[in-house]
Structure formats: structure tokens, C-alpha cells
Design a protein around this motif. Sequence first.
Motif, PDB file in Angstrom:
ATOM      1  N   ALA A  74      12.027   9.766   7.085  1.00 52.55           N
ATOM      2  CA  ALA A  74      11.285  10.805   7.791  1.00 52.55           C
ATOM      3  C   ALA A  74       9.797  10.464   7.851  1.00 52.55           C
ATOM      4  O   ALA A  74       9.133  10.699   8.875  1.00 52.55           O
ATOM      5  CB  ALA A  74      11.497  12.150   7.101  1.00 52.55           C
ATOM      6  N   ILE A  75       9.259   9.919   6.768  1.00 50.56           N
ATOM      7  CA  ILE A  75       7.842   9.528   6.773  1.00 50.56           C
ATOM      8  C   ILE A  75       7.608   8.414   7.786  1.00 50.56           C
ATOM      9  O   ILE A  75       6.618   8.445   8.536  1.00 50.56           O
ATOM     10  CB  ILE A  75       7.409   9.083   5.364  1.00 50.56           C
ATOM     11  CG1 ILE A  75       7.416  10.281   4.405  1.00 50.56           C
ATOM     12  CG2 ILE A  75       6.015   8.452   5.402  1.00 50.56           C
ATOM     13  CD1 ILE A  75       7.147   9.913   2.964  1.00 50.56           C
ATOM     14  N   ALA A 311       0.700   7.762  -4.131  1.00 46.49           N
ATOM     15  CA  ALA A 311      -0.531   7.521  -3.369  1.00 46.49           C
ATOM     16  C   ALA A 311      -0.376   6.422  -2.335  1.00 46.49           C
ATOM     17  O   ALA A 311      -0.889   6.515  -1.213  1.00 46.49           O
ATOM     18  CB  ALA A 311      -1.678   7.199  -4.328  1.00 46.49           C
ATOM     19  N   ASP A 312       0.333   5.347  -2.691  1.00 47.30           N
ATOM     20  CA  ASP A 312       0.413   4.198  -1.771  1.00 47.30           C
ATOM     21  C   ASP A 312       1.700   4.157  -0.962  1.00 47.30           C
ATOM     22  O   ASP A 312       1.911   3.219  -0.187  1.00 47.30           O
ATOM     23  CB  ASP A 312       0.256   2.895  -2.550  1.00 47.30           C
ATOM     24  CG  ASP A 312       1.396   2.681  -3.549  1.00 47.30           C
ATOM     25  OD1 ASP A 312       2.082   3.677  -3.881  1.00 47.30           O
ATOM     26  OD2 ASP A 312       1.600   1.537  -3.999  1.00 47.30           O
ATOM     27  N   ARG A 316       2.582   1.776   2.362  1.00 50.22           N
ATOM     28  CA  ARG A 316       3.650   0.771   2.268  1.00 50.22           C
ATOM     29  C   ARG A 316       4.671   0.974   3.383  1.00 50.22           C
ATOM     30  O   ARG A 316       5.175   0.005   3.960  1.00 50.22           O
ATOM     31  CB  ARG A 316       4.326   0.840   0.894  1.00 50.22           C
ATOM     32  CG  ARG A 316       3.508   0.201  -0.224  1.00 50.22           C
ATOM     33  CD  ARG A 316       4.323   0.026  -1.498  1.00 50.22           C
ATOM     34  NE  ARG A 316       4.443   1.274  -2.242  1.00 50.22           N
ATOM     35  CZ  ARG A 316       5.585   1.927  -2.420  1.00 50.22           C
ATOM     36  NH1 ARG A 316       6.707   1.467  -1.895  1.00 50.22           N
ATOM     37  NH2 ARG A 316       5.614   3.048  -3.118  1.00 50.22           N
ATOM     38  N   LEU A 317       4.976   2.217   3.686  1.00 48.74           N
ATOM     39  CA  LEU A 317       5.918   2.499   4.769  1.00 48.74           C
ATOM     40  C   LEU A 317       5.293   2.200   6.127  1.00 48.74           C
ATOM     41  O   LEU A 317       5.981   1.745   7.045  1.00 48.74           O
ATOM     42  CB  LEU A 317       6.377   3.958   4.699  1.00 48.74           C
ATOM     43  CG  LEU A 317       7.232   4.319   3.482  1.00 48.74           C
ATOM     44  CD1 LEU A 317       7.523   5.815   3.463  1.00 48.74           C
ATOM     45  CD2 LEU A 317       8.536   3.527   3.466  1.00 48.74           C
TER      46      LEU A 317
END
Length: 501
Positions: A74-75, A311-312, A316-317
Amino acid sequence: MSTRTDELMDYADVVARFEPVLGMEIHVELGTTTKMFCGCPTEFGAEPNTQVCPTCLGLPGALPVVNSAAVESAIRVGLALNCVIPPWSRFARKNYFYPDQPKNYQITQFDEPIAVDGYLDVPLDDGSVVRVAIERVQMEEDTGKSLHIGGSTGRIHGASHSLLDYNRAGVPLIEIVTKPVTGAGERAPEVARACVTALRDLLGALEVSNVKMEQGALRCDANVSLMPLGATQFGTRSETKNVNSLRSVETAVRFEMRRQGAVLATGGEVIQETRHFHEGEGTTSPGRRKETADDYRYFPEPDLRPVAHEADLVERLRATLPELPWLRRARIQTDWGLSNEVMRDLVNAGALELIIATVDAGAAPTPARSWWVAYLTEKANELRVELDALAITPAQVAAVITLVEAKTINNKVAKQVVDYVLAGEGEPDAIVAARGLGIVGDVAALEAEVAKALAANPDIAEKIRGGKQQAAGKIVGDVMKATRGQADAARVRELVLEACG
């Protein structure tokens, strides 16, 4: 006053008097191996009610657990749609009763979705681009499936009884909601279709879903309203539910514009309601009055924590996002020297990605395209399956092309090899070896067959010796028949002409 579904306004009159306003709600089943809140599998087509458990059946005491793979998908969708990804999102309960909803509520997202405020630049057929604003991307679970028996329409009205399959209940969904689309005018139906097409292509490129509309993996709810030209207040909208093909999206929007135009022109009021789309007739019919958010009594899901991201994680995605499909197509079209018409036909036939994969496996673009749009399309039509459902991979097609280019087999034998691959006999190289299908390369053996054919056809031989080289075709054909099509026809012709001086 009720709507008048039996009257339609001429489309040209509709766009001359009214401004259409569109809103698209796209539901996409994510391609995870397990459901959104439990470990049940999500395989399509399983026996009814075999992929269920106490959690997705809503049995007392069963608690949901969020599928992290679905969250990441979803992100990625939100990022691809240029959305803002809030640091956390929250699930809510949407309360309503329907038999295919086993808990009598749906776990979804309401005021705190996973992604908000994005946009999608939608390419139209003429090369122009329309920017469609994205309001939200939200995570939720799918419902089960109802099968209504005994009626003529397949719907609950008129059915004698209904069957329920809960295999789909709990399958991860994302819902992509656009902001109102204005300014499309007479092109509104085209814009609606192009928007769903672009989303389908984008989601497929992200590999988060198989986006097969015929399986319900991608479903569109098309919202349409009309307002008089020059007005600023939107009209009352209808929502045509679960439109399951790209062509139907365009047809449904056009029909609703004409229907609403007729209602408004005769002094009627458009009712805010859901509507069913009828594929065969290209029409819509009333469903139920459309609820408001208050009717669903949303409240935060008490059994699930808010979803907070590391946070990251978002960055990354973001690094995993592919090239936009339409930009990739434009690049490939230029690289391969294809016309707009040819590229459009490849996309519409579902062949483009297969051809690209075949080229990636080592084949040149021209033979890769020829195989998929010619012989393999014929085989798909014979078997009545989609092109990508054929039992042959792009890598296997590339292997066949390599065998032809290496003159290990000729084009005629190559079709036989493809047939054997489709029949499940294995890899092309192994099939050629096992069946002895390689080109007859023994020159002495070919010369002997040529001599036999010339001796059997002295009149033809005399014509060739007299300078009528086109007559050699008969001899070449006889030699090819004698060698079961496994000779190089061009080489045989050379030997025939040499034998005739």
C-alpha cells in the motif's frame, strides 16, 4: 421525483448544457499470499469456503493481525501516486450488514489512511495528459462473494436462494479514491477509462496485484454528476458499482451522463444512489440509496494498533518503484521503431509485456513480436485462453527463436517445437534432441534426396536446366517432404540449381 431510467438525452446535448464531474474509486486486491488479518491463503478459484478461519469468518474471540506485506504494498502504491505518506495510519470499523460480510462490519481506514494528497498524470489516446488528483489510498479487507440462484439476472432480486463463498472475505484490498475530476467535458468517459487503464498498468508494474478485472482483482466504482455550464456547485452524484472492464467504465459513464441529463432536463432530481451496470446492454439500473459516512458509524478498530512506519521504510520502498509503464512503453516504441497503431495493438492484445520478456531472455524484438502476435495468438484463440495463460514462457519462446537463428531448426519445425512445449513435453532444446527435429545438415544426404526428386520429375528438371528457376519449387517441396520438413529450404534450392547446372 424519481429518476427516469427509460429516457436518455442525446450525448451532444448533454455536453452542450452540462459540465460532467467524475470521481473514481478503484478497489484493488493485493497479491499477498495470505489475507489481510489472518494466515488464510488467497488463491483465486479454490473450492468455496476452503480458505477460511475463525478470524476471517468473524467468530467470537478471534483477533486480527495486520499483514505487513500488504502494508508495504500500500505504501508503494501511495508513493507511485505521488502521495504523502503520513508517519502513521489507523484502521476503523465500517458498520453495515450484508450476508457476504461475516463480521457485520468491515475493517478499513477512515480519517487516517495510509496515503493522501497525490496525483496521477493520465495519458489519453491522442497523447495529451490529464492530471487526476488522488484524495487517498486506504487499506481494508475484501468481502465474501454472493451467488444468487434462480433469477434471470444473477442478482438477488428474483433469485430463489443465495450461496455464500467466504474465501475472498479478508483478502487485502487497497481503495484508491480520486478527487473530483472537472473540465473533461465531452471527453469525460474517455478520461474515466484512461484513468482506470493507467492505474491498472501502474499497479501491474508495481507487481502488487495481478489486476485482472475479470477475476475481480481490480474493480471500479464510477461516480458521475452533472452541473449546468457555468455553475460552481456540484450536482447530485450516482455511483455505478463494480464495473469490471475498461470498456465498461467508459460505457457506464457515458450512459449515466445521458440518463442524468434527461432527468435534469425534464425538471427531475438525480437521486444519490448506487447503481448496477449491465454489461450486455451497456446500461445502469438503481441499486440502493447511497449512505453517508455517518450511516456507517465509523470508529477506531479496537483490536488493532495504529500502523506506524520505521523512519527509513518509506525511502527504502521509494527506491523500489519501477519506471512508469507509459514512459517505458514510449521508450520501447522508439527503440523498436514501432508506430502508434502497432504499439496500441500490442498493448490491447496483452502481448507487449510478453514480447519484452522474450527480448529480455535473449531474442531480437522483430521475431519475438512475430511469434507472439501471430502463431501464439492463433494458439491462444484455438484454446480460448488469454495470451499470457499459454503454457509457454517468454524464455522458452526466446529459446525457439535462438534455435531458428542458429539454423538448428527451421521455422516450420519451430512451430512443431512450440506445439510440443504447449503440450508439456519440456524445454525446446530437449524436445529437438529427443524427437530428432534438427535440420538435416548432411550435404551428401540432401544431394541424394535432390537427385531422387529430379529423377522422379524429369520434365521439371528439364525446365530448370532451360533457365526456368521458379520451377525448382516443386523439387524443393519434394525434398522437404522427404526430410519431414527438417531441411533448410534455401540450401535445398541451391543444391537443386547446382544439380541442374
